[in-house]
Design a protein around this motif. Structure first.
Motif: not given
Length: 257
Positions: A199-210
């Protein structure tokens, strides 16, 4: 506490493309047909299911991606293997941990045995020995470790004298370490940790295009950093073979004729 099996079956099988079926259903070797009593082709993932059944597991969750309907069509409810099979759909395409997390609500209060459906291994009591180690040491995770000669194909593990896993190196090009891990079991504490970590990983990267991807080894390493205990069972006289590559698949087919 109930023990359940967890199998990620959402991979694309790109290393074996093109094949006419999901890689989990590729025939490797033979097994006795339960009704006819003569050898019939045996699909690769059946070996893992049989390992789990021998360890006393009765319920197994297989997590699929859309389109891999040939797997439930082939295994059905699992009764022919004396198992109860349930099928779930992958939610996030970011690696094995996210695939497994699709089963979170079904396994969160249970012990889990885990294996990759395209890895063949021995001995036959491997999962039973992992579960015994989990009970004996009160660890959060136990990894099944095998001597390997190609570290670039495996997550390599650094082990303490008491069997505790100190470090996991992801497929290093070279390594002085001797053991790679290929199967595991864990307690509800690790299931909860992995769910929170993802869940933390999704929050960190979920909005990224990478694009990003996490391996299960990375999550186990994060658990070690966070203070969870990871133990091991070494199978010095065992074997493991990743048949998800053409070369190792040829080797497996030759050895299982």
């Amino acid at each position: 506490m109930e023990t359940v099996g967890l199998i990620p079956a959402a991979g694309l099988g790109s290393r074996l493309d093109p094949i006419p079926c999901s890689k989990e259903l590729f025939p490797v070797g033979f097994g006795l047909h339960p009704a006819q009593g003569e050898p019939h082709p045996k699909v690769v993932s059946q070996y893992l299911l049989e390992h789990m059944q021998r360890a006393g597991v009765r319920k197994v969750y297989m997590i699929l991606r859309k389109g891999k309907w040939d797997i439930p069509a082939y295994f059905g409810d699992g009764s022919q293997l004396q198992l109860q099979l349930a099928y779930l759909l992958m939610q996030h395409p970011y690696g094995t941990p996210f695939t497994l997390d699709a089963a979170f609500e079904f396994v969160q209060n249970k012990r889990v045995v885990f294996g990759f459906p395209d890895i063949l291994f021995s001995p036959e009591d491997a999962f039973s020995r992992l579960l015994d180690r989990l009970s004996e040491t009160k660890a959060d995770v136990v990894l099944g470790c095998f001597p390997v000669t190609s570290p670039q194909k495996w997550d390599m593990v650094a082990l303490a004298g008491n069997g505790e896993v100190k470090t996991i190196l992801q497929k290093p090009k070279e390594s002085q370490l001797l053991y790679g891990w290929a199967l595991a079991c864990w307690s509800p504490a690790f299931t909860e940790f992995m769910h929170a970590e993802l869940q933390q990983a999704l929050e960190r990267w979920g909005g990224s295009d990478q694009p990003f991807e996490l391996s299960l080894g990375e999550v186990v390493q994060a658990a070690i950093y966070s203070g969870l205990t990871v133990q091991s069972v070494r199978f010095d006289n065992g074997s493991c073979l990743d048949v998800g590559t053409p070369g190792d698949l040829r080797q497996a087919m030759k050895s299982l004729i």
